[in-house]
Scaffold this active site. Structure first.
Site, PDB file in Angstrom:
ATOM      1  N   LYS A 278       0.977  -1.169   0.240  1.00 36.59           N
ATOM      2  CA  LYS A 278      -0.043   0.050   0.180  1.00 36.59           C
ATOM      3  C   LYS A 278       0.711   1.224  -0.010  1.00 36.59           C
ATOM      4  O   LYS A 278       2.005   1.033   0.465  1.00 36.59           O
ATOM      5  CB  LYS A 278      -0.847   0.041   1.300  1.00 36.59           C
ATOM      6  CG  LYS A 278      -2.251  -1.043   1.327  1.00 36.59           C
ATOM      7  CD  LYS A 278      -2.703  -0.927   2.379  1.00 36.59           C
ATOM      8  CE  LYS A 278      -3.958  -1.795   2.961  1.00 36.59           C
ATOM      9  NZ  LYS A 278      -4.993  -1.816   2.049  1.00 36.59           N
ATOM     10  N   ASP A 350      -2.902  -7.672  -1.642  1.00 31.09           N
ATOM     11  CA  ASP A 350      -3.603  -6.830  -0.736  1.00 31.09           C
ATOM     12  C   ASP A 350      -5.006  -7.189  -0.770  1.00 31.09           C
ATOM     13  O   ASP A 350      -5.707  -6.619   0.131  1.00 31.09           O
ATOM     14  CB  ASP A 350      -3.481  -5.480  -1.172  1.00 31.09           C
ATOM     15  CG  ASP A 350      -3.839  -4.363  -0.188  1.00 31.09           C
ATOM     16  OD1 ASP A 350      -4.190  -4.811   0.978  1.00 31.09           O
ATOM     17  OD2 ASP A 350      -3.970  -3.021  -0.519  1.00 31.09           O
ATOM     18  N   GLU A 352      -6.291  -9.631   0.764  1.00 28.48           N
ATOM     19  CA  GLU A 352      -5.886 -10.861   1.563  1.00 28.48           C
ATOM     20  C   GLU A 352      -7.246 -11.206   2.476  1.00 28.48           C
ATOM     21  O   GLU A 352      -7.297 -12.417   2.810  1.00 28.48           O
ATOM     22  CB  GLU A 352      -4.698 -10.511   2.555  1.00 28.48           C
ATOM     23  CG  GLU A 352      -4.861  -9.653   3.745  1.00 28.48           C
ATOM     24  CD  GLU A 352      -5.391  -8.243   3.567  1.00 28.48           C
ATOM     25  OE1 GLU A 352      -5.278  -7.869   2.517  1.00 28.48           O
ATOM     26  OE2 GLU A 352      -6.180  -7.688   4.277  1.00 28.48           O
ATOM     27  N   ARG A 354     -10.382 -11.592   2.269  1.00 23.52           N
ATOM     28  CA  ARG A 354     -11.351 -12.613   1.534  1.00 23.52           C
ATOM     29  C   ARG A 354     -10.695 -14.138   1.776  1.00 23.52           C
ATOM     30  O   ARG A 354     -11.152 -15.050   1.813  1.00 23.52           O
ATOM     31  CB  ARG A 354     -11.700 -12.262   0.213  1.00 23.52           C
ATOM     32  CG  ARG A 354     -10.295 -12.126  -0.816  1.00 23.52           C
ATOM     33  CD  ARG A 354     -10.696 -11.470  -1.916  1.00 23.52           C
ATOM     34  NE  ARG A 354     -11.014 -10.083  -1.792  1.00 23.52           N
ATOM     35  CZ  ARG A 354     -11.219  -9.207  -2.648  1.00 23.52           C
ATOM     36  NH1 ARG A 354     -11.474  -9.583  -4.113  1.00 23.52           N
ATOM     37  NH2 ARG A 354     -11.475  -7.898  -2.484  1.00 23.52           N
TER      38      ARG A 354
HETATM   39 ZN    ZN Z   1      -5.368  -5.537   2.329  1.00 23.45          ZN
END
Ligand code: ZN
Length: 498
Positions: A278, A350, A352, A354
């Site tokens: 991020k 990113d 992650e 789920r």
């Molecule tokens: Zn994430």
């Protein structure tokens, strides 16, 4: 100076606490300065407020402008204390709570001073409104702080209600649910340097001890055990971090249980994005990416504490991992072998949340035989675009569950609103040439919050016959960089109503 605020609900108008530094009365617009006010002031601390005390409000009313707030001084225990009168918003349209919880919270925060014991009286129409208003009030004064300075102090805000229809307020329930909400806030506000996957599990074990209920049990699957038992999602996301990932399974199974509810929470204690890193602006605040698991834990805490839903077995599954960067990090193009048996090609590390939820719902539906499985997560930024910053977005395969959770939201102030349910047209978003599915969508402009939900749904056990509900709390879980405690009361209420 760090001030720790305790919040207590009780019949404090009948029995005024000693040592108050302030008192306040709030009510919906148009109710505080009406004729009922002298009746309220006639009891306990307000007994000291003579007829003159209400004059400013009446005066203002006569001149046609209702003041935002008026403060008078009253004698209490031989000292003068300020007594504030103020009003919260009244309009509650179709998709809002039974009382304006957002406004109640703001106004309570303004009229209660930052220090010293205070009595807050909330004027409402019914006990049901008192419940929602009380939970809103309790979200002020979060517990987590590492500020230094002068000696830290403790104080208590006592909360009571004037109920127009005279229905009885359940103070015990309010105290228990409010305490759970404040625990959720504290966990969400705690940074990963203190709340990592190991200390989180320790905190859950300590909670189980404190609850001291023979119908409660805990199981923890941690680190390499996850890999050995096939939890490719939770293990894959969490394997690179300093502390090992974990799946915590809390169960409250009453002897005569005849239905089962499974709650699954996303517990990413920090989300750097992984190798799909991020940007700094998107990473700040990611200590709160465990908000779903905190809410699930808070709901479990409240259900056990109040012995709510006595005919329902309740399981709370916390999917804990840190999405960290290291030589061992899972990578884009990797294929994870999930607990459901499906394979997932990673195209965004990113996405992650789920992955850990998928393993959680797969375990719940394979082994716990729930009638309803609910997963809750700070999952997608797109949820804020879809349903806003106050309402969580929900996706469910059951209209009955949708109705129940909408009602639970209106009753508690943890508001929700339905998002698109259409797996047959959205599942192609995850098509992969080499695995059963990818983990991130092809087209971000195509109902991506619903797509994320359908990803999780794809991992329910094949023979699962119960209902499924997904709650995306990315927006409402935090406000002004603090945890709101969103979700615990919603799930608690759902457990009572489903
Ligand atoms: Zn994430």
């Amino acid at each position: 100076m760090p001030v720790t605020t305790h919040v207590k609900f009780g019949a404090f108008l009948a029995e005024t606490p000693a040592d108050l530094s302030a008192a306040a009365l709030i009510g919906a617009k148009g109710t505080v300065q009406l004729a009922e006010l002298p009746a309220v002031t006639a009891s306990s601390v307000f007994a000291a407020v003579d007829a003159n005390a209400t004059a400013p409000l009446h005066l203002a009313e006569e001149h046609g402008s209702a003041p935002a707030s008026v403060t008078v001084w009253a004698t209490h225990d031989d000292k003068l204390i300020p007594v504030a009168f103020s009003q919260f918003a009244k309009e509650t349209s179709r998709h809002m709570a039974i009382v304006r919880t957002d406004s109640v919270r703001d106004v309570a925060n303004k009229v209660v001073p930052a220090k010293g014991n205070a009595l807050l009286v909330v004027r409402v129409e019914s006990a049901a409104q008192a419940y929602a208003a009380g939970l809103a009030v309790a979200r002020n004064w979060p517990l987590y702080s590492r500020k230094t300075g002068a000696e830290s102090t403790e104080r208590t805000v006592y909360v009571d209600f004037v109920v127009a229809d005279e229905s009885a307020v359940d103070y015990d329930e309010l105290n228990a649910v409010a305490a759970a909400i404040r625990d959720v806030q504290r966990r969400v506000d705690t940074p990963c340097s203190e709340l990592n996957t190991v200390t989180y599990v320790e905190e859950v074990r300590a909670l189980v001890e404190r609850l001291d209920d023979p119908t409660v049990s805990i199981k923890v699957i941690q680190g390499e055990e996850l890999k050995e038992q096939g939890f490719g999602g939770i293990y894959g996301v969490g394997k690179a971090a300093e502390f090992p990932p974990a799946l915590v399974i809390l169960s409250r199974v009453p002897e005569n249980a005849d239905k089962t509810l499974a709650l699954v929470g996303k517990g990413i204690v920090y989300d750097s994005g992984g190798l799909s890193l991020k940007p700094t602006s998107g990473m700040v605040g990611m200590k709160g990416d465990m908000g779903g698991s905190a809410a699930v834990l808070g709901a479990f805490e409240a259900i056990v504490a109040t012995k709510a839903a006595p005919e329902t077995a309740v399981h709370a599954l916390l999917c804990l991992a840190e999405n960290a960067i290291d030589g061992k990090s899972f990578k884009n193009d990797d294929i994870l072998h999930m607990y459901s048996g499906k394979t997932v090609e990673i195209n965004n590390t990113d996405a992650e949340g789920r992955l850990v939820l998928a393993d959680g719902v797969a375990y719940a539906t394979q082994h716990l035989n729930p009638d309803v499985v609910i997963d809750m997560a700070t999952l997608t930024g797109a949820q804020l675009i879809t349903t806003g910053i106050i309402h969580a977005g929900i996706v469910t395969d059951s209209e009955e569950v949708e109705t129940t959770v909408l009602k639970s939201g209106k009753a508690t102030g943890d508001l929700v609103f339905p998002m698109l349910y259409a797996p047959e047209i959205l599942k192609s978003q995850f098509d992969s040439p080499v695995a059963d599915m990818k983990n991130s969508v092809k087209d971000r402009m195509n109902a991506q919050s619903s797509c994320a939900a359908h990803f999780v749904q794809a991992h329910l056990a094949k023979d699962y016959k119960g209902a499924w509900l997904h709650v995306d709390i990315a927006g409402p879980a935090e406000a002004a960089s603090r945890g709101t405690g969103f979700g615990a009361a919603l799930l608690y209420e759902f457990a009572k109503q489903f």
